[in-house]
Each structure stands twice: as C-alpha cells, then as structure tokens.
Design a protein around this motif. Sequence first.
Motif, mmCIF file in Angstrom:
data_model
loop_
_atom_site.group_PDB
_atom_site.id
_atom_site.type_symbol
_atom_site.label_atom_id
_atom_site.label_comp_id
_atom_site.label_asym_id
_atom_site.label_seq_id
_atom_site.Cartn_x
_atom_site.Cartn_y
_atom_site.Cartn_z
ATOM 1 N N THR A 21 82.441 -145.553 -27.200
ATOM 2 C CA THR A 21 81.660 -146.785 -26.566
ATOM 3 C C THR A 21 82.325 -147.238 -25.490
ATOM 4 O OG1 THR A 21 82.681 -148.170 -28.192
ATOM 5 C CG2 THR A 21 81.067 -146.644 -29.146
ATOM 6 N N TYR A 22 81.361 -148.076 -25.045
ATOM 7 C CA TYR A 22 81.899 -148.966 -23.879
ATOM 8 C C TYR A 22 82.925 -149.858 -24.447
ATOM 9 C CZ TYR A 22 77.655 -147.114 -21.837
ATOM 10 O OH TYR A 22 76.666 -146.094 -21.349
ATOM 11 N N GLY A 23 82.594 -150.261 -25.360
ATOM 12 C CA GLY A 23 83.572 -151.271 -26.167
ATOM 13 C C GLY A 23 84.719 -150.922 -26.431
ATOM 14 N N VAL A 37 82.640 -151.425 -18.154
ATOM 15 C CA VAL A 37 82.819 -150.008 -18.392
ATOM 16 C C VAL A 37 81.322 -149.207 -17.920
ATOM 17 C CG1 VAL A 37 82.956 -148.031 -19.951
ATOM 18 C CG2 VAL A 37 84.328 -150.122 -20.202
ATOM 19 N N GLY A 38 80.321 -149.927 -18.278
ATOM 20 C CA GLY A 38 79.370 -149.250 -17.691
ATOM 21 C C GLY A 38 78.868 -149.630 -16.172
ATOM 22 N N TRP A 39 79.646 -150.542 -15.548
ATOM 23 C CA TRP A 39 79.263 -150.708 -14.048
ATOM 24 C C TRP A 39 80.370 -149.608 -13.528
ATOM 25 C CZ3 TRP A 39 83.178 -151.755 -10.444
ATOM 26 C CH2 TRP A 39 82.446 -151.962 -9.096
ATOM 27 N N ALA A 40 81.344 -149.391 -14.033
ATOM 28 C CA ALA A 40 82.385 -148.472 -13.382
ATOM 29 C C ALA A 40 81.588 -146.871 -13.546
ATOM 30 C CB ALA A 40 83.752 -148.344 -14.325
ATOM 31 N N LEU A 41 81.051 -146.718 -14.580
ATOM 32 C CA LEU A 41 80.343 -145.424 -14.789
ATOM 33 C C LEU A 41 79.136 -145.201 -13.788
ATOM 34 C CD1 LEU A 41 80.457 -144.754 -18.574
ATOM 35 C CD2 LEU A 41 81.858 -143.555 -16.669
ATOM 36 N N PRO A 52 82.515 -137.096 -17.334
ATOM 37 C CA PRO A 52 81.666 -136.708 -18.477
ATOM 38 C C PRO A 52 80.872 -138.044 -19.022
ATOM 39 C CG PRO A 52 83.827 -136.299 -19.242
ATOM 40 C CD PRO A 52 83.927 -136.961 -17.658
ATOM 41 N N ALA A 53 80.200 -138.722 -18.346
ATOM 42 C CA ALA A 53 79.694 -139.924 -18.669
ATOM 43 C C ALA A 53 78.647 -139.801 -19.681
ATOM 44 C CB ALA A 53 79.137 -140.742 -17.334
ATOM 45 N N HIS A 54 78.164 -138.841 -20.066
ATOM 46 C CA HIS A 54 77.257 -138.642 -21.112
ATOM 47 C C HIS A 54 77.844 -138.829 -22.383
ATOM 48 C CE1 HIS A 54 78.928 -134.835 -20.264
ATOM 49 N NE2 HIS A 54 78.884 -134.415 -21.553
ATOM 50 N N ARG A 55 79.114 -138.629 -22.595
ATOM 51 C CA ARG A 55 80.087 -138.875 -23.752
ATOM 52 C C ARG A 55 80.185 -140.288 -24.263
ATOM 53 N NH1 ARG A 55 84.000 -134.532 -21.905
ATOM 54 N NH2 ARG A 55 82.701 -132.536 -22.060
ATOM 55 N N VAL A 56 79.823 -141.265 -23.172
ATOM 56 C CA VAL A 56 79.919 -142.783 -23.382
ATOM 57 C C VAL A 56 78.639 -143.210 -23.819
ATOM 58 C CG1 VAL A 56 80.611 -144.705 -22.575
ATOM 59 C CG2 VAL A 56 81.671 -142.555 -21.639
ATOM 60 N N VAL A 57 78.489 -144.003 -25.016
ATOM 61 C CA VAL A 57 77.157 -144.505 -25.402
ATOM 62 C C VAL A 57 77.548 -145.980 -25.823
ATOM 63 C CG1 VAL A 57 76.442 -142.358 -26.314
ATOM 64 C CG2 VAL A 57 77.747 -143.855 -27.901
ATOM 65 N N LEU A 63 71.819 -143.748 -26.344
ATOM 66 C CA LEU A 63 72.207 -143.226 -25.030
ATOM 67 C C LEU A 63 71.551 -144.174 -24.057
ATOM 68 C CD1 LEU A 63 72.619 -140.906 -26.935
ATOM 69 C CD2 LEU A 63 71.451 -139.392 -25.253
ATOM 70 N N SER A 64 72.345 -145.268 -23.981
ATOM 71 C CA SER A 64 71.700 -146.565 -23.170
ATOM 72 C C SER A 64 71.637 -146.214 -21.676
ATOM 73 C CB SER A 64 72.389 -147.867 -23.318
ATOM 74 O OG SER A 64 73.866 -147.639 -23.347
ATOM 75 N N GLY A 65 72.603 -145.426 -21.323
ATOM 76 C CA GLY A 65 72.850 -144.906 -19.928
ATOM 77 C C GLY A 65 71.829 -143.850 -19.302
ATOM 78 N N ARG A 66 71.131 -143.412 -20.240
ATOM 79 C CA ARG A 66 70.377 -142.172 -19.973
ATOM 80 C C ARG A 66 69.551 -142.118 -18.754
ATOM 81 N NH1 ARG A 66 65.966 -144.522 -22.565
ATOM 82 N NH2 ARG A 66 66.750 -145.271 -24.546
ATOM 83 N N ALA A 67 69.056 -143.560 -18.497
ATOM 84 C CA ALA A 67 67.993 -143.781 -17.348
ATOM 85 C C ALA A 67 68.860 -143.463 -15.833
ATOM 86 C CB ALA A 67 67.590 -144.964 -17.431
#
Length: 106
Positions: A21-23, A37-41, A52-57, A63-67
């Motif tokens: 997770t981001y946290g 973390v989200g901003w970095a990705l 492999p950013a898909h492994r971070v939720v 999957l908040s970053g799917r968009a």
Amino acid sequence: MHFYDKVYAVVERIPPGRVTTYGLIADFLALGSARMVGWALNQSHKSGLDIPAHRVVNRKGELSGRAHFPGEGVMQQRLEAENIEITDHRVKDFNNLLWNPSEHLL
DNA sequence: GTCTTGACTTCGG
DNA sequence: GCCGAAGCCAAGA
C-alpha cells in the motif's frame, strides 16, 4: 536523490503476486505523507524505468490508480497475470497478499 | 508569493 | 461499516 527514487526502489522490490500500500511505503521511507507515493508513481511513467506500479494499492486493497494506466483495465490485467484475483476493483484475499516493506527490506 | 490539486490515511460521528 | 472533515506535502498554475 529525490524521495520518489526511493519509492521506485521499494516498488521494484515487491515480489510478483504480492501487493503493498501507499501508506506502508510512505511509512517505511518516512515520507510523512502517503500522497507522495501516489505522486511519485504518477510521474514514474516518464522516469524511463519499468516500475511495477500495479502492485501498489490503497489501504483497502482497491486499485485506486487504475485510471492512470495507459489503457482501461491494464492494472487489473497485470495483477491477474500474477495470479492475483480482482473483484470489483479490489484485490481478493488482500490481507493475505499484502507485502510489508519493513518486514523484508529494512 | 498564494491557491488548487491529488495513484492517501486517519479520526469522529 | 460508511461519510465527511482534516492532515499531509510536492507540483503546477
């Protein structure tokens, strides 16, 4: 060395078939905010590296970053390719697949 | 310089 | 468990 370089280093070490997770990343790197973390990705695509950013939720396993992936459903497909089941944009058995950096890297 | 915007999280109700 | 508010901090406008 910016903080997002450290984020990439951690994300690259997430084993296939596991998620984090981001946290947890923010806490492990003492970033002070999970948003970083989200901003970095978000910027990772133009870093040239293959992250492999898909492994971070997020903390719920969603999957908040799917968009922000190149195509629709790409994030989910990449996870399913690693035998991670996704139901309604959430990682199934999330608690069991969660990979905590502080327990493996230090 | 300030203000807004998030791939987030925690706390109170 | 859900919802709203607040805390968080680096970009970009």
